[in-house]
Each structure stands twice: as C-alpha cells, then as structure tokens.
Design a protein around this motif. Structure first.
Motif, PDB file in Angstrom:
ATOM      1  N   GLN A 148       0.822  -1.199   0.000  1.00  0.00           N
ATOM      2  CA  GLN A 148       0.000   0.000   0.000  1.00  0.00           C
ATOM      3  C   GLN A 148       0.860   1.256   0.000  1.00  0.00           C
ATOM      4  O   GLN A 148       0.543   2.243  -0.681  1.00  0.00           O
ATOM      5  N   ALA A 149       1.972   1.229   0.732  1.00  0.00           N
ATOM      6  CA  ALA A 149       2.878   2.378   0.740  1.00  0.00           C
ATOM      7  C   ALA A 149       3.460   2.616  -0.648  1.00  0.00           C
ATOM      8  O   ALA A 149       3.550   3.773  -1.119  1.00  0.00           O
ATOM      9  N   VAL A 150       3.863   1.557  -1.330  1.00  0.00           N
ATOM     10  CA  VAL A 150       4.413   1.684  -2.685  1.00  0.00           C
ATOM     11  C   VAL A 150       3.335   2.151  -3.655  1.00  0.00           C
ATOM     12  O   VAL A 150       3.595   2.982  -4.536  1.00  0.00           O
ATOM     13  N   ALA A 151       2.130   1.627  -3.512  1.00  0.00           N
ATOM     14  CA  ALA A 151       1.039   2.058  -4.389  1.00  0.00           C
ATOM     15  C   ALA A 151       0.785   3.555  -4.246  1.00  0.00           C
ATOM     16  O   ALA A 151       0.614   4.279  -5.248  1.00  0.00           O
ATOM     17  N   GLN A 152       0.758   4.050  -3.008  1.00  0.00           N
ATOM     18  CA  GLN A 152       0.525   5.472  -2.787  1.00  0.00           C
ATOM     19  C   GLN A 152       1.676   6.316  -3.341  1.00  0.00           C
ATOM     20  O   GLN A 152       1.468   7.362  -3.951  1.00  0.00           O
ATOM     21  N   ALA A 153       2.909   5.862  -3.121  1.00  0.00           N
ATOM     22  CA  ALA A 153       4.070   6.638  -3.564  1.00  0.00           C
ATOM     23  C   ALA A 153       4.155   6.695  -5.083  1.00  0.00           C
ATOM     24  O   ALA A 153       4.406   7.767  -5.670  1.00  0.00           O
ATOM     25  N   THR A 154       3.981   5.557  -5.759  1.00  0.00           N
ATOM     26  CA  THR A 154       4.075   5.553  -7.214  1.00  0.00           C
ATOM     27  C   THR A 154       2.905   6.304  -7.843  1.00  0.00           C
ATOM     28  O   THR A 154       3.070   6.996  -8.861  1.00  0.00           O
ATOM     29  N   HIS A 155       1.727   6.175  -7.263  1.00  0.00           N
ATOM     30  CA  HIS A 155       0.560   6.920  -7.764  1.00  0.00           C
ATOM     31  C   HIS A 155       0.803   8.428  -7.669  1.00  0.00           C
ATOM     32  O   HIS A 155       0.527   9.175  -8.619  1.00  0.00           O
ATOM     33  N   HIS A 156       1.307   8.867  -6.542  1.00  0.00           N
ATOM     34  CA  HIS A 156       1.608  10.294  -6.368  1.00  0.00           C
ATOM     35  C   HIS A 156       2.629  10.758  -7.399  1.00  0.00           C
ATOM     36  O   HIS A 156       2.443  11.795  -8.061  1.00  0.00           O
ATOM     37  N   ALA A 157       3.703   9.983  -7.539  1.00  0.00           N
ATOM     38  CA  ALA A 157       4.774  10.395  -8.452  1.00  0.00           C
ATOM     39  C   ALA A 157       4.321  10.409  -9.904  1.00  0.00           C
ATOM     40  O   ALA A 157       4.840  11.190 -10.715  1.00  0.00           O
ATOM     41  N   ALA A 158       3.350   9.576 -10.251  1.00  0.00           N
ATOM     42  CA  ALA A 158       2.858   9.530 -11.628  1.00  0.00           C
ATOM     43  C   ALA A 158       1.985  10.720 -11.981  1.00  0.00           C
ATOM     44  O   ALA A 158       1.739  10.987 -13.160  1.00  0.00           O
TER      45      ALA A 158
END
Length: 552
Positions: free
Chosen positions: A314-324
């Motif tokens: 979930q942390a990776v999903a949030q981080a990559t979504h934000h960066a995209a």
C-alpha cells in the motif's frame, strides 16, 4: 467553496475505486504460480472482487473512521454492574464483517485455503490493518484447539464461520460466528512466558479450572473466547477462556485499561485480570502449554509477514501513484531519475516480501497434509518462517518512512493516510516475538536437527546456477552456518541473510528478469547503499516502477 485567489492544480487524484488485487502484478502472478490450476479462475475472481471493494472510497472511509474513532472501554453499565465491554465505531464492525465474509478466519474449508486466505489478507489489510489482529487470531486459534478434540468440535465451526456475529449478549453456542483473542504476556515475563505467574486450579468438572492472575497484553478483548497460558499443577498449560459462560452469565474477565498505542489504534489491546472465579477449560495436556499454543503462534507469525507485505504494497502504491501525477521542476516525478531510483527500490522490496509470504502460505497448506512433501514443508517452515518474520517485518518500517517522503509534506499530513501506515509499520516486528526472539528461534531450529536447514537449502537450490550473485550469497550463508563460534551474537545477521537468499531464489525463478536482476545486484551483490534509492546504474528502474503502479 472554490478558492478565490487560485485554482488547485498539480495535485494527484485520490487513489480510489481501483482493484487492489488486480493492480498488484506480484500478487496476481504469485497466486497463479502457487494455486491449483483447477481452482485458479475461482480464486482470481474471488480476490478481484475483494480487491475492488478494498480499493473503493467506501472501504477507505471505513478504515479512516475506525482509526479516528478508537475503541472505548466501559467497565460498568449505568446501574453500576461490572460489564467490561469495549465499544467500537460502526466502521470497525463493517470492516470486520467484510473480512469474516471474505474467509479471513477460514483457511480450512477449501483447497489451497491458506494461500487464498493469505492473498485475501494481503489485499484487505491494505484498507486498515488494525482489525486484522482479531481476524488473524481467530483463524490461528483453530490449530491449537485441535489439540483438544472436544473443544475443536465446539469452537472450530464458529471461528471458521463466514458470519460476523459480534456482541456479548449470549453464549457462543447461540451465535452464528465467533472471534478469538489471546493472552500470553505478563508484566514480569514479556516474551519469557515460562515466567508467567497466572495460576490455574482444577475444578470438579473434567478439564475445568479457575484462573487467578493478570495479562499485560490481551489482544482484542472484545472477542468471544481467548487462549491463555497459566500455571497448572503440572506446569505451564494452555486454557480456553470464554467471555460468556454456557448459562449466559459473564465470565470474570476484568479489563483494567486499554493500551495507548503508537499505531494499530482502531484495535483494542488491554490489561486484564482473572480473580479466582474466572472459568477456563484446558487445551492439551498440563505442562504442555507452549507446545500447544505454538501452532497458533506459527499461524500468526505468518500473518505478521503477510501483514507487513500488505503495508509495504500500500505504501508503494501510494508513492508511485503520487509520483505519476505530480509534476516538479517541469516534469513528472516518476520520470526523474533519482525519484525513479527510490520508487524502483521500494517496489523491489515490496515484491520480494509478497513472493516470500505466498511461498510460506503454500508451504502451510502442504504441511497440513501427510507424506514426504508435507514433512518437507513442515521442516521448511520451521526455519523459513522465523527468518521471514524477522526480516520482512524489519524492512516495513524504513520502507513506510521512505514512501511517505515521496509525497513530501503532503505525506506528513494525516489526510494522506501515510502517517497511519508509518505508525502501523513497527507492529508486526513486535507481535508474536520481537526480532531477537525470531533470530534465537531460528538458532533453535538449526540446533535440533538437520531437517529444517536441508528443506530450506533444497528450496534455495532450485535456483542454483541461474544467477552468480545468488550462488555466491548461498555459499556465504553456508560459511556463516559452519562457524558456530559466537553464533548467538550473529543470529540477526544469519536470519537476514537466510531471508534474503530465500527471496532471491524465488525472484530468480519466478519474477521478470529485470526484477530478479535488480534484487541480486542490490540485495545479494552488495552494489547498493543502506538507504532506499541507491540501486546501481544499469538496471531497468523504469520497468520496476511501471510494474508497481496501482493500475490493472
């Protein structure tokens, strides 16, 4: 009202209304790899439905509300009667209801049950981790209860039910389902449960006892039933303590206070007292308490690994979504080489954790059977489980912190959800034995016979020759194992290397080449720094990030 001085731009859209399962390539591929072919379509459809619900705005709101409105202890009713109840926000009950209905307390009723349950636990925990505690303990209580067949016959159907029937208004026999908790830890003992002082005095009824003492940490005190350890005449013994007695009266179960915890705030943890009239039933033989409850501990340790993998994902999903969706200095964050290195490194750690968790779950299914493979997987779990529990839960904390930083100041704000992930991240490394406990347990497994090590080396050996860095790491591990001088001092290092080699072997065999190459270079080849975002050049960072994006 709209802002009068500016318009809102360059803010990522909420990560909602997506399929948490189908958007996780590592989980989808891992399930397909391990599940029986004849059940693959059914399992995939079931998890995709749960994934859509987990990614919904409604479920995410339930998770936020359950944490913003933590449980409240009510020791007495309005008339002064002692009731010792814990009140929860309705959103907690909605989360529990959906988790029970999804089979998170029931790995027993279908083929590949633990694998499918673990995959579902990984999906649903991403909504809110606190309610995973009673779900985990309810499922884990069953193997321990099977040590006492009469108790298993009474309680297993309730604990494995797909119906969440909460409340202490009637005996469990009159309910459609039940939830279990446990109480082992005492003030003076901590992890050393043999130092427990709670006493159990035999009563006239067969297998019945009266308990006197305390528990310093009692998980999920609103549950219907608890497994606890107490000193019987024959030594430390496991007992079942129901909250409501068969005649409908309340058992003596005094909740002194709820713990004010760093995280896991939606869930209640309590200090409790047994006053000499607390009625209990023996589980297993007197003096065999640790051996009886160890089955529960093994199952909950597996959930510690899976739960940490869920938090990482979930942390990776949030981080990559934000960066995209966030543009800085003229281009999207996800396109900037240094940020891409960070995201790729986080994604690599998350995928390795997921791969190991699913392999353990598959071994758990196999170990419940008979024959040579079942014996092999039981031996495999004896060594691989403490190593995985040690390492995966340890890596969760720095990963959550780094993912939070990817959102900048927005990540430090409660509304982002990242602070809740960060607060939750240390829990699984403490629950069911801290890092030192796991490392020492690993040493005990090594010292009691060759079978666990042979089973783990057989698993690792399936990747022999596929990557020279993995082969070198295995050789180094064997060198460490051959040196017994001061091995207890080195136990943490040994657990770390064992877990890393296991993860590497799984990724080399099953993950896309760019994932396996990056893991072997950074985690086994030593070509990376201690912090995330230090992957060496020459790796396909973009492919790692693209694979981790939460889009199906």
């Amino acid at each position: 009202m709209p802002a009068s001085t500016h318009t809102v731009t360059n803010q990522p859209p909420p990560l909602t209304d997506y399929d948490v399962f189908s958007a996780d390539a590592a989980l989808v591929e891992g399930l397909a790899r391990h599940v029986s072919p004849e059940h693959a379509d059914e399992a995939h459809a079931e998890l995709a439905a749960l994934g859509r619900e987990a990614g919904s705005a409604q479920a995410q709101e339930w998770g936020a509300q359950a944490n913003e409105n933590p449980p409240v202890l009510r020791t007495h009713d309005r008339y002064g009667h002692r009731i010792d109840e814990v009140d929860f926000h309705p959103s907690w009950h909605r989360l529990m209801d959906r988790g029970v209905a999804a089979g998170l307390t029931d790995p027993w009723s279908r083929p590949d049950g633990q694998l499918r349950r673990s995959a579902a636990f990984l999906v649903w925990t991403q909504v809110e981790a606190g309610h995973g505690c009673p779900l985990s303990m309810s499922h884990a209580a069953v193997p321990a209860l099977r040590k006492e067949p009469s108790l298993a016959a009474e309680w297993e159907p309730l604990l494995s039910s797909r119906t969440y029937d909460h409340g202490l208004d009637r005996p469990a026999a009159g309910k459609a389902g039940a939830i279990a908790g446990m109480g082992m830890t005492e003030k003076q003992g901590g992890s050393d449960v043999r130092a427990n002082t709670t006493s159990a005095v035999p009563l006239a009824g067969e297998g019945e006892y009266a308990l006197t003492g305390h528990k310093w940490f009692c998980s999920a005190p609103m549950s219907d039933v608890f497994l606890v350890l107490a000193q019987a005449p024959g030594g430390l013994t496991c007992f079942l303590v129901p909250r409501v007695l068969p005649d409908g009266t309340r058992n003596t179960f005094r909740i002194q206070r709820l713990k004010d915890k760093l995280g896991n705030r939606s869930n209640a943890s309590a200090e409790i007292e047994f006053d000499g009239t607390t009625w209990a039933r023996r589980v297993g033989e007197e003096g065999r308490g640790v051996a009886t409850i160890i089955e529960m501990v093994a199952a909950t340790r597996l959930d510690c690994v899976t739960g940490s993998a869920a938090l990482m994902r979930q942390a990776v999903a949030q981080a990559t979504h934000h960066a995209a969706h966030r543009s800085v200095f003229g281009r999207e964050l996800i396109e900037q080489p240094l940020m891409r290195n960070v995201l790729a490194d986080l994604a690599l750690e998350s995928e390795a954790a997921t791969a190991l968790a699913l392999r353990l779950a598959t071994a758990y299914d196999s170990a419940a059977g008979t024959g040579e493979q079942a014996a092999q997987d039981r031996a495999f779990l004896r060594l691989a489980l403490p190593a995985a529990k040690y390492w995966v839960t340890k890596r969760c904390v720095p990963l959550a912190g780094e993912a939070l930083e990817c959102l900048g100041g927005n990540g430090y704000v409660e509304e982002s959800g990242m602070p809740r992930l960060l607060r939750e991240s240390p829990l699984n490394s403490l629950w069911e034995g801290s890092g030192n406990v796991q490392a020492l347990d690993l040493l005990r497994a090594l010292q009691r016979g060759p079978e666990p090590l042979n089973a783990v080396l057989t698993e690792i050996g399936r990747a022999h020759g596929a990557d020279h860095r993995l082969d070198a790491a295995v050789k180094d591990l064997l060198t460490q194992l051959s040196d017994l001088d001061g091995i207890e001092t080195r136990a943490r290092r040994l657990a770390e290397r064992l877990a890393l080699v296991l993860q590497g072997s799984l990724l080399v065999r099953f993950a896309p080449p760019q994932v396996a190459d990056a893991f072997c270079a950074a985690r086994l080849g030593g070509d990376a720094g201690a912090a995330f975002g230090t992957l060496p050049g020459g790796l396909d960072h973009a492919a790692l990030v693209e694979r981790a994006l939460p889009v199906a």
